[in-house]
Design a protein around this motif. Sequence first.
Motif, PDB file in Angstrom:
ATOM      1  N   LEU A  73     -25.165 -84.631 -54.751  1.00 22.25           N
ATOM      2  CA  LEU A  73     -25.308 -84.043 -53.432  1.00 22.25           C
ATOM      3  C   LEU A  73     -25.629 -85.196 -52.497  1.00 22.25           C
ATOM      4  N   GLY A  74     -24.801 -85.375 -51.498  1.00 22.72           N
ATOM      5  CA  GLY A  74     -25.043 -86.461 -50.563  1.00 22.72           C
ATOM      6  C   GLY A  74     -24.482 -86.158 -49.192  1.00 22.72           C
ATOM      7  N   VAL A  75     -25.170 -86.649 -48.174  1.00 26.01           N
ATOM      8  CA  VAL A  75     -24.740 -86.505 -46.789  1.00 26.01           C
ATOM      9  C   VAL A  75     -24.871 -87.871 -46.134  1.00 26.01           C
ATOM     10  N   ASP A  76     -23.824 -88.285 -45.429  1.00 23.53           N
ATOM     11  CA  ASP A  76     -23.855 -89.545 -44.684  1.00 23.53           C
ATOM     12  C   ASP A  76     -25.096 -89.575 -43.795  1.00 23.53           C
ATOM     13  N   HIS A  77     -25.777 -90.713 -43.751  1.00 24.21           N
ATOM     14  CA  HIS A  77     -27.062 -90.790 -43.040  1.00 24.21           C
ATOM     15  C   HIS A  77     -26.960 -90.375 -41.574  1.00 24.21           C
ATOM     16  N   ARG A  78     -25.806 -90.530 -40.947  1.00 23.16           N
ATOM     17  CA  ARG A  78     -25.647 -90.149 -39.534  1.00 23.16           C
ATOM     18  C   ARG A  78     -25.561 -88.632 -39.351  1.00 23.16           C
ATOM     19  N   TYR A  79     -25.404 -87.893 -40.448  1.00 20.30           N
ATOM     20  CA  TYR A  79     -25.249 -86.443 -40.383  1.00 20.30           C
ATOM     21  C   TYR A  79     -26.414 -85.696 -41.027  1.00 20.30           C
ATOM     22  N   ARG A  80     -27.431 -86.417 -41.439  1.00 20.00           N
ATOM     23  CA  ARG A  80     -28.564 -85.782 -42.102  1.00 20.00           C
ATOM     24  C   ARG A  80     -29.451 -85.044 -41.107  1.00 20.00           C
ATOM     25  N   ARG A  81     -30.303 -84.186 -41.663  1.00 15.48           N
ATOM     26  CA  ARG A  81     -31.268 -83.395 -40.884  1.00 15.48           C
ATOM     27  C   ARG A  81     -30.583 -82.367 -39.991  1.00 15.48           C
ATOM     28  N   ARG A  82     -29.384 -81.930 -40.401  1.00 10.72           N
ATOM     29  CA  ARG A  82     -28.637 -80.897 -39.674  1.00 10.72           C
ATOM     30  C   ARG A  82     -28.345 -79.689 -40.559  1.00 10.72           C
ATOM     31  N   GLY A  83     -28.881 -79.688 -41.762  1.00 10.34           N
ATOM     32  CA  GLY A  83     -28.663 -78.577 -42.679  1.00 10.34           C
ATOM     33  C   GLY A  83     -27.388 -78.685 -43.500  1.00 10.34           C
ATOM     34  N   LEU A  84     -26.666 -79.809 -43.393  1.00  9.18           N
ATOM     35  CA  LEU A  84     -25.399 -79.950 -44.131  1.00  9.18           C
ATOM     36  C   LEU A  84     -25.612 -80.017 -45.636  1.00  9.18           C
ATOM     37  N   GLY A  85     -26.647 -80.710 -46.082  1.00  9.36           N
ATOM     38  CA  GLY A  85     -26.906 -80.810 -47.516  1.00  9.36           C
ATOM     39  C   GLY A  85     -27.225 -79.456 -48.121  1.00  9.36           C
ATOM     40  N   ALA A  86     -28.096 -78.712 -47.461  1.00  4.65           N
ATOM     41  CA  ALA A  86     -28.452 -77.377 -47.957  1.00  4.65           C
ATOM     42  C   ALA A  86     -27.234 -76.462 -47.955  1.00  4.65           C
ATOM     43  N   ARG A  87     -26.442 -76.547 -46.903  1.00  7.06           N
ATOM     44  CA  ARG A  87     -25.251 -75.687 -46.834  1.00  7.06           C
ATOM     45  C   ARG A  87     -24.232 -76.078 -47.902  1.00  7.06           C
ATOM     46  N   ALA A  88     -23.995 -77.367 -48.076  1.00  6.53           N
ATOM     47  CA  ALA A  88     -23.045 -77.824 -49.095  1.00  6.53           C
ATOM     48  C   ALA A  88     -23.485 -77.371 -50.476  1.00  6.53           C
ATOM     49  N   LEU A  89     -24.765 -77.524 -50.776  1.00  8.52           N
ATOM     50  CA  LEU A  89     -25.275 -77.110 -52.079  1.00  8.52           C
ATOM     51  C   LEU A  89     -25.157 -75.599 -52.256  1.00  8.52           C
ATOM     52  N   ARG A  90     -25.533 -74.853 -51.246  1.00 11.90           N
ATOM     53  CA  ARG A  90     -25.463 -73.389 -51.311  1.00 11.90           C
ATOM     54  C   ARG A  90     -24.024 -72.923 -51.538  1.00 11.90           C
ATOM     55  N   LEU A  91     -23.062 -73.485 -50.799  1.00 16.43           N
ATOM     56  CA  LEU A  91     -21.664 -73.074 -50.950  1.00 16.43           C
ATOM     57  C   LEU A  91     -21.101 -73.458 -52.315  1.00 16.43           C
ATOM     58  N   CYS A  92     -21.449 -74.646 -52.783  1.00 17.79           N
ATOM     59  CA  CYS A  92     -20.957 -75.092 -54.086  1.00 17.79           C
ATOM     60  C   CYS A  92     -21.542 -74.226 -55.193  1.00 17.79           C
ATOM     61  N   LEU A  93     -22.829 -73.913 -55.120  1.00 21.99           N
ATOM     62  CA  LEU A  93     -23.443 -73.049 -56.135  1.00 21.99           C
ATOM     63  C   LEU A  93     -22.897 -71.631 -56.058  1.00 21.99           C
ATOM     64  N   ARG A  94     -22.636 -71.141 -54.860  1.00 18.27           N
ATOM     65  CA  ARG A  94     -22.064 -69.795 -54.727  1.00 18.27           C
ATOM     66  C   ARG A  94     -20.695 -69.736 -55.410  1.00 18.27           C
ATOM     67  N   ALA A  95     -19.846 -70.724 -55.143  1.00 14.95           N
ATOM     68  CA  ALA A  95     -18.518 -70.756 -55.778  1.00 14.95           C
ATOM     69  C   ALA A  95     -18.650 -70.853 -57.292  1.00 14.95           C
ATOM     70  N   THR A  96     -19.605 -71.634 -57.751  1.00  8.91           N
ATOM     71  CA  THR A  96     -19.834 -71.784 -59.185  1.00  8.91           C
ATOM     72  C   THR A  96     -20.244 -70.454 -59.811  1.00  8.91           C
ATOM     73  N   CYS A  97     -21.192 -69.772 -59.205  1.00  7.76           N
ATOM     74  CA  CYS A  97     -21.699 -68.514 -59.765  1.00  7.76           C
ATOM     75  C   CYS A  97     -20.669 -67.393 -59.701  1.00  7.76           C
ATOM     76  N   GLU A  98     -19.806 -67.426 -58.696  1.00  8.29           N
ATOM     77  CA  GLU A  98     -18.755 -66.410 -58.606  1.00  8.29           C
ATOM     78  C   GLU A  98     -17.720 -66.562 -59.707  1.00  8.29           C
ATOM     79  N   ARG A  99     -17.616 -67.753 -60.281  1.00 11.15           N
ATOM     80  CA  ARG A  99     -16.584 -68.034 -61.274  1.00 11.15           C
ATOM     81  C   ARG A  99     -17.148 -68.284 -62.668  1.00 11.15           C
ATOM     82  N   SER A 100     -18.403 -67.945 -62.883  1.00 12.75           N
ATOM     83  CA  SER A 100     -19.027 -68.180 -64.183  1.00 12.75           C
ATOM     84  C   SER A 100     -20.119 -67.136 -64.409  1.00 12.75           C
ATOM     85  N   ARG A 101     -20.837 -67.308 -65.505  1.00 10.67           N
ATOM     86  CA  ARG A 101     -21.983 -66.439 -65.793  1.00 10.67           C
ATOM     87  C   ARG A 101     -23.285 -67.166 -65.465  1.00 10.67           C
ATOM     88  N   CYS A 102     -23.231 -68.034 -64.508  1.00  8.11           N
ATOM     89  CA  CYS A 102     -24.356 -68.887 -64.131  1.00  8.11           C
ATOM     90  C   CYS A 102     -25.603 -68.062 -63.829  1.00  8.11           C
TER      91      CYS A 102
END
Length: 119
Positions: free
Chosen positions: A70-99
């Motif tokens: 999980l990484g966000v370019d330093h110029r884009y940090r503190r805008r919620g992008l990391g949390a959103r990226a992680l949330r979306l990636c985990l959502r896609a993962t759980c929708e396609r598995s028994r996670c």
Amino acid sequence: LQTALFPVRYNDSFYERLFSPGYFTLVGIDAAPPSDGSFEGTAVAGGGALVAVASVRITSDWRVAYIMTLGVDHRYRRRGLGARALRLCLRATCERSRCQLAQLHVKSLNEAAVAFYNS
């Protein structure tokens, strides 16, 4: 982007695995980064810039999602992008598995990452 975001270096086989079954990857792109030459990030087709990445793999029993990167370019940090990226990636993962659980490792000296995951 890897050298700017991650404290370790990954080889090509790591990235090739991201296209295998059981792996989920999300990338964030700024379609219109500054054109004044101040942005020196990773360029993508169409003039955009790669600014965030999250990748998750499912364990062999398909019940645990392991957060690999999980990484966000330093110029884009503190805008919620990391949390959103992680949330979306985990959502896609759980929708396609028994996670049922997400796990990760983080270097304890990486205070920013520890604070992020504790928040």
